[in-house]
Design a protein around this motif. Structure first.
Motif, PDB file in Angstrom:
ATOM      1  N   ASN A   3     -47.259 -21.817  18.859  1.00 28.96           N
ATOM      2  CA  ASN A   3     -47.872 -22.818  17.998  1.00 28.96           C
ATOM      3  C   ASN A   3     -49.146 -21.985  17.510  1.00 28.96           C
ATOM      4  OD1 ASN A   3     -49.954 -23.689  19.580  1.00 28.96           O
ATOM      5  ND2 ASN A   3     -48.315 -24.852  20.529  1.00 28.96           N
ATOM      6  N   PRO A   4     -49.793 -22.279  16.492  1.00 23.08           N
ATOM      7  CA  PRO A   4     -51.114 -21.819  16.309  1.00 23.08           C
ATOM      8  C   PRO A   4     -52.054 -21.813  17.420  1.00 23.08           C
ATOM      9  CG  PRO A   4     -50.630 -23.350  14.384  1.00 23.08           C
ATOM     10  CD  PRO A   4     -49.543 -23.488  15.562  1.00 23.08           C
ATOM     11  N   GLY A   5     -52.593 -20.546  17.748  1.00 23.55           N
ATOM     12  CA  GLY A   5     -53.344 -20.284  18.876  1.00 23.55           C
ATOM     13  C   GLY A   5     -52.850 -20.468  20.335  1.00 23.55           C
ATOM     14  N   ALA A   6     -51.288 -20.119  20.124  1.00 28.12           N
ATOM     15  CA  ALA A   6     -50.700 -19.794  21.616  1.00 28.12           C
ATOM     16  C   ALA A   6     -49.411 -18.877  21.333  1.00 28.12           C
ATOM     17  CB  ALA A   6     -50.229 -21.261  22.325  1.00 28.12           C
ATOM     18  N   ALA A   7     -49.216 -18.107  22.179  1.00 26.63           N
ATOM     19  CA  ALA A   7     -47.929 -17.373  22.267  1.00 26.63           C
ATOM     20  C   ALA A   7     -47.617 -16.801  23.525  1.00 26.63           C
ATOM     21  CB  ALA A   7     -48.360 -15.938  21.201  1.00 26.63           C
ATOM     22  N   GLN A   8     -46.408 -16.239  23.648  1.00 27.81           N
ATOM     23  CA  GLN A   8     -45.826 -15.851  24.989  1.00 27.81           C
ATOM     24  C   GLN A   8     -45.728 -14.393  24.752  1.00 27.81           C
ATOM     25  OE1 GLN A   8     -42.409 -17.995  26.277  1.00 27.81           O
ATOM     26  NE2 GLN A   8     -41.194 -16.663  25.031  1.00 27.81           N
ATOM     27  N   VAL A   9     -45.746 -13.529  25.741  1.00 27.24           N
ATOM     28  CA  VAL A   9     -45.412 -12.324  25.756  1.00 27.24           C
ATOM     29  C   VAL A   9     -44.465 -11.824  26.873  1.00 27.24           C
ATOM     30  CG1 VAL A   9     -45.997  -9.759  25.816  1.00 27.24           C
ATOM     31  CG2 VAL A   9     -47.290 -11.489  24.606  1.00 27.24           C
ATOM     32  N   TYR A  56     -41.258  -7.007  35.666  1.00 31.94           N
ATOM     33  CA  TYR A  56     -41.076  -7.799  34.293  1.00 31.94           C
ATOM     34  C   TYR A  56     -42.182  -8.682  34.365  1.00 31.94           C
ATOM     35  CZ  TYR A  56     -36.617  -5.531  33.365  1.00 31.94           C
ATOM     36  OH  TYR A  56     -36.027  -4.657  33.086  1.00 31.94           O
ATOM     37  N   PHE A  57     -42.703  -9.150  33.120  1.00 34.47           N
ATOM     38  CA  PHE A  57     -43.802 -10.174  33.060  1.00 34.47           C
ATOM     39  C   PHE A  57     -43.573 -11.305  32.242  1.00 34.47           C
ATOM     40  CE2 PHE A  57     -45.504  -6.739  30.810  1.00 34.47           C
ATOM     41  CZ  PHE A  57     -46.042  -7.347  29.569  1.00 34.47           C
ATOM     42  N   LEU A  58     -43.954 -12.253  32.137  1.00 34.69           N
ATOM     43  CA  LEU A  58     -44.213 -13.254  31.158  1.00 34.69           C
ATOM     44  C   LEU A  58     -45.571 -13.775  30.871  1.00 34.69           C
ATOM     45  CD1 LEU A  58     -41.685 -15.862  29.846  1.00 34.69           C
ATOM     46  CD2 LEU A  58     -44.039 -16.756  30.408  1.00 34.69           C
ATOM     47  N   LEU A  59     -46.206 -13.495  29.970  1.00 34.25           N
ATOM     48  CA  LEU A  59     -47.563 -14.183  29.656  1.00 34.25           C
ATOM     49  C   LEU A  59     -47.814 -15.102  28.697  1.00 34.25           C
ATOM     50  CD1 LEU A  59     -49.454 -10.716  29.063  1.00 34.25           C
ATOM     51  CD2 LEU A  59     -49.152 -11.650  31.317  1.00 34.25           C
ATOM     52  N   VAL A  89     -56.627 -14.654  24.935  1.00 33.16           N
ATOM     53  CA  VAL A  89     -56.803 -14.135  26.232  1.00 33.16           C
ATOM     54  C   VAL A  89     -55.529 -14.757  27.051  1.00 33.16           C
ATOM     55  CG1 VAL A  89     -59.327 -14.358  26.313  1.00 33.16           C
ATOM     56  CG2 VAL A  89     -58.021 -16.206  26.661  1.00 33.16           C
ATOM     57  N   VAL A  90     -55.106 -14.085  28.281  1.00 26.21           N
ATOM     58  CA  VAL A  90     -54.021 -14.411  28.963  1.00 26.21           C
ATOM     59  C   VAL A  90     -54.447 -15.837  29.722  1.00 26.21           C
ATOM     60  CG1 VAL A  90     -52.608 -13.818  30.704  1.00 26.21           C
ATOM     61  CG2 VAL A  90     -53.350 -12.073  29.169  1.00 26.21           C
ATOM     62  N   ALA A  91     -53.785 -16.738  29.393  1.00 26.02           N
ATOM     63  CA  ALA A  91     -54.036 -17.997  30.324  1.00 26.02           C
ATOM     64  C   ALA A  91     -53.156 -18.206  31.390  1.00 26.02           C
ATOM     65  CB  ALA A  91     -53.791 -19.408  29.256  1.00 26.02           C
ATOM     66  N   ALA A  92     -52.033 -17.555  31.460  1.00 26.97           N
ATOM     67  CA  ALA A  92     -50.966 -17.919  32.594  1.00 26.97           C
ATOM     68  C   ALA A  92     -50.224 -16.309  32.553  1.00 26.97           C
ATOM     69  CB  ALA A  92     -49.868 -18.973  32.276  1.00 26.97           C
ATOM     70  N   ASP A  93     -50.003 -15.826  33.644  1.00 24.34           N
ATOM     71  CA  ASP A  93     -49.169 -14.600  34.011  1.00 24.34           C
ATOM     72  C   ASP A  93     -48.413 -14.887  34.969  1.00 24.34           C
ATOM     73  OD1 ASP A  93     -48.886 -11.988  34.870  1.00 24.34           O
ATOM     74  OD2 ASP A  93     -50.575 -11.018  34.370  1.00 24.34           O
TER      75      ASP A  93
END
Length: 137
Positions: free
Chosen positions: A91-97, A114-117, A127-131
């Motif tokens: 959503n605006p202001g949030a993304a996953q990688v 592997y990673f999910l951020l 900034v990364v909020a969860a890794d």
């Protein structure tokens, strides 16, 4: 307020570029042995969560300390690269990688996984909020 349809597409593209830039900056810091510089890509908050093989770590400072303990010098750190990055706006202001990481460490042996951020845009900065990072070893 209504924006033209292209506004959202352009904003998503700009957000993706900024997110990839965060990861590129982190990689450069890691590869010069700069863990605090690497950590600049993380949310400096007690709400940061890092999930690794030993379970969750909460907070920026404990995450920094874990990195410093597990990678005490440049040889242990090796050379980091990310590949297969898939950036998905939530959503605006949030993304996953989602992506793959690899540490080339000639003396200690390579590591990879592997990673999910989850990244958030906070005060105009991504900034990364969860890794959640796993290792194949």
């Amino acid at each position: 307020m209504c924006f033209p349809p292209d506004y959202y597409k352009n904003q998503e593209k700009a957000d993706r570029e900024e997110i990839v830039k965060v990861l590129t900056t982190q990689t450069a810091a890691w590869n010069r042995g700069d863990i605090p510089g690497f950590m600049a890509g993380y949310w400096k908050s007690d709400s940061l969560v890092f999930i690794g093989r030993k379970g969750p770590t909460y907070g920026w400072q404990p995450t920094l300390e874990n990195y410093q303990k597990n990678y005490p010098d440049a040889a242990a750190m090796g050379k980091l690269d990310f590949s297969g990055l898939r950036v998905t706006p939530l959503n605006p202001g949030a993304a996953q990688v989602i992506g793959r990481w690899h540490l080339a460490r000639p003396k200690a042996g390579d590591l990879q996984g592997y990673f999910l951020l989850v990244l958030r845009e906070i005060d105009g900065k991504w900034v990364v909020a969860a890794d959640h990072t796993n290792s194949e070893q």
